[in-house]
Design a protein around this motif. Structure first.
Motif, PDB file in Angstrom:
ATOM      1  N   LYS A  98       5.895  34.024 -23.811  1.00  0.00           N
ATOM      2  CA  LYS A  98       6.424  33.134 -24.860  1.00  0.00           C
ATOM      3  C   LYS A  98       7.897  32.812 -24.604  1.00  0.00           C
ATOM      4  N   ARG A  99       8.652  33.843 -24.189  1.00  0.00           N
ATOM      5  CA  ARG A  99      10.071  33.601 -23.878  1.00  0.00           C
ATOM      6  C   ARG A  99      10.210  32.654 -22.684  1.00  0.00           C
ATOM      7  N   ALA A 100       9.346  32.822 -21.688  1.00  0.00           N
ATOM      8  CA  ALA A 100       9.375  31.933 -20.513  1.00  0.00           C
ATOM      9  C   ALA A 100       9.041  30.503 -20.926  1.00  0.00           C
ATOM     10  N   LYS A 101       8.099  30.354 -21.841  1.00  0.00           N
ATOM     11  CA  LYS A 101       7.736  29.022 -22.349  1.00  0.00           C
ATOM     12  C   LYS A 101       8.921  28.385 -23.062  1.00  0.00           C
ATOM     13  N   GLU A 102       9.588  29.145 -23.911  1.00  0.00           N
ATOM     14  CA  GLU A 102      10.740  28.621 -24.646  1.00  0.00           C
ATOM     15  C   GLU A 102      11.879  28.232 -23.694  1.00  0.00           C
ATOM     16  N   ARG A 103      12.142  29.079 -22.692  1.00  0.00           N
ATOM     17  CA  ARG A 103      13.182  28.756 -21.701  1.00  0.00           C
ATOM     18  C   ARG A 103      12.834  27.469 -20.951  1.00  0.00           C
ATOM     19  N   ALA A 104      11.579  27.334 -20.572  1.00  0.00           N
ATOM     20  CA  ALA A 104      11.146  26.138 -19.833  1.00  0.00           C
ATOM     21  C   ALA A 104      11.285  24.890 -20.702  1.00  0.00           C
ATOM     22  N   GLU A 105      10.938  24.994 -21.968  1.00  0.00           N
ATOM     23  CA  GLU A 105      11.069  23.841 -22.872  1.00  0.00           C
ATOM     24  C   GLU A 105      12.537  23.430 -23.014  1.00  0.00           C
ATOM     25  N   LYS A 106      13.444  24.405 -23.108  1.00  0.00           N
ATOM     26  CA  LYS A 106      14.873  24.090 -23.194  1.00  0.00           C
ATOM     27  C   LYS A 106      15.357  23.436 -21.907  1.00  0.00           C
ATOM     28  N   ARG A 107      14.895  23.967 -20.764  1.00  0.00           N
ATOM     29  CA  ARG A 107      15.279  23.384 -19.472  1.00  0.00           C
ATOM     30  C   ARG A 107      14.766  21.947 -19.344  1.00  0.00           C
ATOM     31  N   ILE A 108      13.567  21.685 -19.850  1.00  0.00           N
ATOM     32  CA  ILE A 108      13.005  20.324 -19.804  1.00  0.00           C
ATOM     33  C   ILE A 108      13.869  19.382 -20.637  1.00  0.00           C
ATOM     34  N   ALA A 109      14.201  19.814 -21.836  1.00  0.00           N
ATOM     35  CA  ALA A 109      15.025  18.967 -22.720  1.00  0.00           C
ATOM     36  C   ALA A 109      16.381  18.687 -22.080  1.00  0.00           C
ATOM     37  N   LYS A 121      11.215  18.627 -12.851  1.00  0.00           N
ATOM     38  CA  LYS A 121       9.959  19.017 -12.184  1.00  0.00           C
ATOM     39  C   LYS A 121       9.818  20.532 -12.115  1.00  0.00           C
ATOM     40  N   ARG A 122      10.894  21.231 -11.760  1.00  0.00           N
ATOM     41  CA  ARG A 122      10.849  22.698 -11.691  1.00  0.00           C
ATOM     42  C   ARG A 122      10.562  23.292 -13.077  1.00  0.00           C
ATOM     43  N   ALA A 123      11.198  22.746 -14.104  1.00  0.00           N
ATOM     44  CA  ALA A 123      10.998  23.249 -15.471  1.00  0.00           C
ATOM     45  C   ALA A 123       9.568  22.984 -15.946  1.00  0.00           C
ATOM     46  N   GLU A 124       9.009  21.840 -15.563  1.00  0.00           N
ATOM     47  CA  GLU A 124       7.626  21.526 -15.946  1.00  0.00           C
ATOM     48  C   GLU A 124       6.637  22.494 -15.299  1.00  0.00           C
ATOM     49  N   VAL A 125       6.901  22.874 -14.056  1.00  0.00           N
ATOM     50  CA  VAL A 125       6.051  23.862 -13.384  1.00  0.00           C
ATOM     51  C   VAL A 125       6.181  25.213 -14.093  1.00  0.00           C
ATOM     52  N   SER A 126       7.392  25.596 -14.451  1.00  0.00           N
ATOM     53  CA  SER A 126       7.603  26.851 -15.184  1.00  0.00           C
ATOM     54  C   SER A 126       6.859  26.833 -16.513  1.00  0.00           C
ATOM     55  N   LEU A 127       6.883  25.690 -17.188  1.00  0.00           N
ATOM     56  CA  LEU A 127       6.169  25.567 -18.459  1.00  0.00           C
ATOM     57  C   LEU A 127       4.663  25.707 -18.243  1.00  0.00           C
ATOM     58  N   ARG A 128       4.123  25.062 -17.203  1.00  0.00           N
ATOM     59  CA  ARG A 128       2.680  25.175 -16.917  1.00  0.00           C
ATOM     60  C   ARG A 128       2.296  26.628 -16.644  1.00  0.00           C
ATOM     61  N   ARG A 129       3.125  27.343 -15.901  1.00  0.00           N
ATOM     62  CA  ARG A 129       2.838  28.754 -15.609  1.00  0.00           C
ATOM     63  C   ARG A 129       2.836  29.593 -16.882  1.00  0.00           C
ATOM     64  N   ALA A 130       3.835  29.393 -17.725  1.00  0.00           N
ATOM     65  CA  ALA A 130       3.917  30.145 -18.980  1.00  0.00           C
ATOM     66  C   ALA A 130       2.736  29.819 -19.889  1.00  0.00           C
ATOM     67  N   MET A 131       2.394  28.540 -20.001  1.00  0.00           N
ATOM     68  CA  MET A 131       1.264  28.131 -20.846  1.00  0.00           C
ATOM     69  C   MET A 131      -0.052  28.702 -20.317  1.00  0.00           C
ATOM     70  N   ASN A 132      -0.215  28.731 -19.006  1.00  0.00           N
ATOM     71  CA  ASN A 132      -1.417  29.302 -18.405  1.00  0.00           C
ATOM     72  C   ASN A 132      -1.549  30.774 -18.784  1.00  0.00           C
ATOM     73  N   ARG A 133      -0.459  31.519 -18.660  1.00  0.00           N
ATOM     74  CA  ARG A 133      -0.479  32.942 -19.004  1.00  0.00           C
ATOM     75  C   ARG A 133      -0.792  33.142 -20.489  1.00  0.00           C
ATOM     76  N   LEU A 134      -0.189  32.310 -21.347  1.00  0.00           N
ATOM     77  CA  LEU A 134      -0.444  32.431 -22.786  1.00  0.00           C
ATOM     78  C   LEU A 134      -1.887  32.074 -23.122  1.00  0.00           C
ATOM     79  N   ASN A 135      -2.422  31.022 -22.505  1.00  0.00           N
ATOM     80  CA  ASN A 135      -3.806  30.623 -22.759  1.00  0.00           C
ATOM     81  C   ASN A 135      -4.787  31.705 -22.348  1.00  0.00           C
ATOM     82  N   ILE A 136      -4.574  32.289 -21.189  1.00  0.00           N
ATOM     83  CA  ILE A 136      -5.495  33.332 -20.717  1.00  0.00           C
ATOM     84  C   ILE A 136      -5.384  34.583 -21.582  1.00  0.00           C
ATOM     85  N   SER A 137      -4.180  34.966 -21.948  1.00  0.00           N
ATOM     86  CA  SER A 137      -4.011  36.182 -22.748  1.00  0.00           C
ATOM     87  C   SER A 137      -4.605  36.034 -24.148  1.00  0.00           C
TER      88      SER A 137
END
Length: 140
Positions: A98-109, A121-137
């Motif tokens: 969740k913290r990684a998702k929030e950091r990625a969203e701030k970086r995107i903005a 682009k790097r921040a969007e990849v970080s967001l996809r990774r965080a969302m993937n982990r959250l979805n699976i968990s």
């Protein structure tokens, strides 16, 4: 899985082995779509998307592994998955994700505000990774 043919699934990262098991079915998301691999499948090599790998362990039960891209190779009933990062569902730290998702969203903005396309682009990849982990968990 008594007398049925099986395949061996290995998931490795630069840090070592993350998962190893035998199964009759593994489902992976490649960069061109989803693929189900069963014993005696034709040999293949494919790039993996940021998604999950599902390995059948019982009739309606799957082990789930979060994959941050990489590639798969299948031959001689061995499925080898090499990923830059991978985590089994039960090992995912949801608070950290969740913290990684929030950091990625701030970086995107911030990247949108400064019009930094590379950082976006790097921040969007970080967001996809965080969302993937959250979805699976969150899967039951």
């Amino acid at each position: 899985m008594d007398d049925k043919p099986v395949l061996t699934v290995n998931v490795v990262t630069p840090d070592g082995s993350v998962y190893e098991n035998t199964t009759t079915l593994a489902i992976c998301k490649t960069t061109v779509g989803e693929v189900g691999i069963m014993p005696n499948h034709i040999p293949m090599l494919a790039s993996l998307a940021i998604d999950e790998v599902r390995v059948k362990v019982a009739e309606d039960q799957f082990d789930e592994i979060a994959i941050s891209g990489g590639f798969l190779e299948f031959s001689d009933n061995v499925l080898s998955i090499v990923a830059s990062a991978a985590e089994r569902k039960e090992d995912i730290d949801t608070i950290r994700a969740k913290r990684a998702k929030e950091r990625a969203e701030k970086r995107i903005a911030q990247a949108k505000q400064t019009q930094d396309i590379d950082e976006l682009k790097r921040a969007e990849v970080s967001l996809r990774r965080a969302m993937n982990r959250l979805n699976i968990s969150s899967h039951k």
